[in-house]
Scaffold this motif. Structure first.
Motif, mmCIF file in Angstrom:
data_model
loop_
_atom_site.group_PDB
_atom_site.id
_atom_site.type_symbol
_atom_site.label_atom_id
_atom_site.label_comp_id
_atom_site.label_asym_id
_atom_site.label_seq_id
_atom_site.Cartn_x
_atom_site.Cartn_y
_atom_site.Cartn_z
ATOM 1 N N THR A 60 123.511 30.176 -29.140
ATOM 2 C CA THR A 60 124.465 30.486 -27.565
ATOM 3 C C THR A 60 124.434 29.295 -26.710
ATOM 4 O O THR A 60 125.227 29.088 -25.818
ATOM 5 N N ALA A 61 122.782 28.682 -26.706
ATOM 6 C CA ALA A 61 123.044 28.166 -25.056
ATOM 7 C C ALA A 61 124.139 26.697 -25.805
ATOM 8 O O ALA A 61 124.637 26.086 -24.305
ATOM 9 N N TYR A 70 115.426 32.297 -32.677
ATOM 10 C CA TYR A 70 115.202 31.750 -31.801
ATOM 11 C C TYR A 70 116.444 30.049 -31.368
ATOM 12 O O TYR A 70 116.558 29.399 -31.167
ATOM 13 N N MET A 116 116.344 28.467 -21.638
ATOM 14 C CA MET A 116 115.691 29.594 -22.618
ATOM 15 C C MET A 116 115.928 28.273 -23.560
ATOM 16 O O MET A 116 115.398 29.017 -25.206
ATOM 17 N N ALA A 117 116.930 27.784 -24.032
ATOM 18 C CA ALA A 117 116.820 26.534 -25.349
ATOM 19 C C ALA A 117 115.549 25.669 -25.025
ATOM 20 O O ALA A 117 114.329 25.241 -26.179
ATOM 21 N N LYS A 150 128.033 37.341 -25.561
ATOM 22 C CA LYS A 150 126.599 37.009 -25.801
ATOM 23 C C LYS A 150 126.028 36.407 -24.797
ATOM 24 O O LYS A 150 124.986 36.320 -23.972
ATOM 25 N N ALA A 153 112.539 27.573 -26.624
ATOM 26 C CA ALA A 153 113.091 28.132 -28.422
ATOM 27 C C ALA A 153 113.621 27.091 -29.204
ATOM 28 O O ALA A 153 112.897 26.877 -30.150
ATOM 29 N N PHE A 170 111.721 38.015 -24.661
ATOM 30 C CA PHE A 170 111.383 36.676 -24.678
ATOM 31 C C PHE A 170 111.465 36.214 -23.386
ATOM 32 O O PHE A 170 110.804 35.312 -23.088
ATOM 33 N N LYS A 185 119.296 31.774 -30.266
ATOM 34 C CA LYS A 185 119.111 31.634 -28.719
ATOM 35 C C LYS A 185 119.594 30.323 -28.555
ATOM 36 O O LYS A 185 120.812 29.394 -27.636
ATOM 37 N N ASP A 206 114.904 40.363 -27.088
ATOM 38 C CA ASP A 206 115.490 39.679 -25.541
ATOM 39 C C ASP A 206 114.677 39.910 -24.717
ATOM 40 O O ASP A 206 114.269 38.657 -23.935
ATOM 41 N N TRP A 213 119.984 28.855 -18.744
ATOM 42 C CA TRP A 213 119.898 28.501 -20.612
ATOM 43 C C TRP A 213 119.675 27.378 -21.427
ATOM 44 O O TRP A 213 119.103 27.143 -22.373
ATOM 45 N N GLU A 242 122.756 37.549 -21.936
ATOM 46 C CA GLU A 242 121.958 36.908 -22.380
ATOM 47 C C GLU A 242 121.301 35.916 -20.809
ATOM 48 O O GLU A 242 119.850 36.134 -20.263
#
Length: 599
Positions: free
Chosen positions: A563-564, A557, A539-540, A354, A543, A13, A560, A10, A536, A358
């Motif tokens: 979680t997003a 991914y 990050m999305a 999480k 991914a 990433f 990810k 992570d 987020w 993150e």
């Protein structure tokens, strides 16, 4: 038993894919050759030290605590030896200037290292952690002689540093402090007074401790305009720069605390101790802000650390602990019961941890990127922009991430059920250790007033606009990506609402200043949720790109994105209640006269 594994995948990433730190480093003078492989090698070595040396000492420090005997403080078993390994590994020097013995790497790498050691053992990490603030203060405000005498020893790790602000009668209101500084014929000062709550204020891990102390000169103006800053070493350096005679500063006691037992929180008595002025007379608070901002970003890391530690350990437990059956059908019919990770209520707690861990890591690393620009950028315009952006983000990172870290720590304990309340699992220690993070370096309420009052309203919203423009440009860039609309549309709406809320509070405050205080905490939390929503979404986006390209790490991914989605659907709606509270104003808070409060 509790355990910690560095989340290297992570971390990579964020560093290499989301924030593109390699390109960022190429813009910093002296770091142009710092590539991804070198960064990864530093992470690998740092993770070994954190996991193998510090992690096993976390419970030891909590159980043994620090021992006080007639002014002498003994740290828990293994702490001193771990510090020597830390020094021998060159870790204190990682991101400090080569001319003072540092390795010259960017500040962000030091911040990332602080995450590793802090998550493994927060109480231990505070000993070298305070030293970094002292180093940063001396680098910017110290004379060359002070740097050669004190900074070089701090950078090597031979000496450690502290921050001595608080006194028993003033707390956060430093304008009330009474510690005196009397000028001497040799240019030094006699420092007299008592400071409390001094983290790592006395210990046996290093040969000398350099106290950075706020005090008043005899002719100083009242309030914060009359505060000066001084170096007051435990041992005075001799002519060769080594430790000489003992200074007149003594540890009067150490506190018996709820948590962080492995760190000595000291009462320090300065009885005419010899001190040396840093920066200009009566300008000490401005100089100390360098130290305080370092400490505030460090405390933001603490919020991330407790969330990460809670998540790792409660996830392991949830996969192993058997209890009841999944509601639809047995998930593991060959077992007497299903592991608790199948239950939605447990999933909620795990995913909240999480998402905060993150998302918090993304915020800390994004702030660290700005810190690099402030200290290393060759362009004055870039340096100023980053400095203003970091000033805006710091109270959000400090207060929001510590509030979320405490929530995550409690979720971690809850996943364990009754076992979480028992010492051997470490979960109750994590809760106790995390609770201080919302108090020291400025409480959540103080950070909220700083954000809304000083950083936003006093700049006529310019600091907010600087960040909302970043979010706006991101949304505009991805407006035509259909797979990202679940993030872009609500983020755009929140970004606009953020400005509208600010205007609403500002207009009310023109008639009643209590409106700022009444709205500040909810405003800060709203700001934190939107800031993490932006990160987020970033990050999305990465991914989605990797999955579309046919990555071999599809599971990473997909996690990810999951979680997003959870963050946007199950956590971000908290902003609705915050808006309602902000809009309610101060009337219900201030209606009852203070004389009528009773029990």
């Amino acid at each position: 038993m509790p355990d910690y594994k560095a989340p290297l995948r992570d971390m990579r990433f964020l560093l290499h894919e989301v924030l593109d730190m390699t390109t960022h480093y190429q813009t910093l003078p002296g770091s142009e050759d710092l590539d991804a492989d070198t960064v990864d090698a530093i992470l690998e070595e740092g993770s070994k030290f954190a996991e193998r040396v510090l992690g096993p000492l976390n419970g030891v420090g909590d159980r043994q605590g620090c021992q006080f005997n007639q002014g002498v403080v003994t740290t828990p078993d293994g702490f001193k030896e771990a510090y020597q390994q830390y020094v021998e590994g060159g870790w204190p020097a990682l991101s400090h200037r080569p001319e003072y013995g540092g390795q010259g790497l960017p500040d962000s790498l030091g911040i990332i290292m602080n995450e590793l050691i802090g998550t493994a053992n927060w109480a231990w990490s505070m000993y070298p952690g305070l030293s970094h603030g002292a180093m940063n203060t001396l680098e910017i405000h110290g004379t060359e002689e002070q740097k050669q005498t004190y900074l070089t020893k701090l950078v090597s790790g031979q000496w450690t540093g502290t921050m001595c602000l608080t006194e028993s009668h003033c707390g956060t209101d430093l304008g009330l402090l009474r510690t005196k500084a009397e000028p001497q014929a040799d240019g030094s000062y006699k420092i007299t007074g008592t400071k409390i709550f001094i983290s790592a204020g006395e210990h046996d891990m290093a040969e000398n401790i350099v106290h950075i102390v706020l005090a008043r000169l005899p002719d100083a103006p009242a309030g914060t305009k009359g505060i000066s800053l001084f170096i007051v070493p435990k041992f005075l350096p001799n002519a060769e720069g080594d430790i000489g005679e003992r200074n007149a500063v003594q540890c009067g006691s150490i506190e018996h605390k709820m948590g962080i037992h492995g760190n000595a929180t000291a009462v320090l008595n300065f009885d005419g101790a010899k001190g040396f002025l840093i920066a200009e007379p009566n300008k000490g608070l401005q100089a100390m802000f360098v130290f305080m901002n370092t400490a505030r970003l460090g405390t933001a890391i603490q919020g991330l650390a407790h969330a990460e530690w809670a998540f790792q350990n409660s996830l392991t437990y949830a996969k192993d602990r058997l209890q009841m059956r999944a509601l639809n059908a047995p998930a593991f019919p060959d077992k007497p019961a299903d592991p608790i990770i199948v239950h939605p209520a447990v999933r909620t707690m795990l995913l909240t941890q999480k998402a905060f861990a993150e998302g918090g890591r993304a915020l800390v690393y994004f702030a660290a990127q700005q810190a690099d620009k402030v200290s290393r950028s060759a362009q004055a315009e870039d340096k100023e922009y980053a400095d203003n952006l970091l000033a805006f983000l710091t109270p959000i990172a400090k207060a929001f991430l510590t509030e979320c870290g405490f929530e995550a720590a409690n979720h971690g304990l809850q996943v364990f059920g009754g076992h979480g309340y028992i010492q051997e699992w470490g979960m109750e220690q994590n809760v106790r250790d995390s609770r201080i993070s919302m108090l020291y370096e400025g409480t959540t309420q103080v950070q909220a007033l700083d954000l809304l009052g000083r950083k936003v309203l006093m700049t006529q919203g310019e600091s907010l606009k600087r960040f909302t423009k970043i979010i706006h440009l991101f949304c505009k860039e991805h407006a035509d990506h259909p797979e990202l609309q679940a993030y872009i549309k609500p983020l755009m709406e929140l970004n606009k609402e953020w400005g509208d809320l600010t205007m609403q509070i500002g207009m009310k405050s023109m008639q009643n200043r209590d409106e700022v205080g009444a709205a500040s905490v909810e405003y800060l939390m709203y700001s934190g949720y939107v800031t993490l929503a932006y990160l987020w979404a970033r990050m999305a986006a990465v991914a989605q790109q990797q999955l579309a390209a046919g990555t071999s790490e599809a599971d990473f991914y997909r996690a990810k994105l999951a979680t997003a989605n959870f963050y946007y659907q199950r956590i971000l709606p908290r902003t609705r209640s915050l808006v309602a509270i902000i809009s309610a104003g101060s009337a219900s808070l201030m209606a009852l006269d203070s004389a009528h409060f009773s029990f």
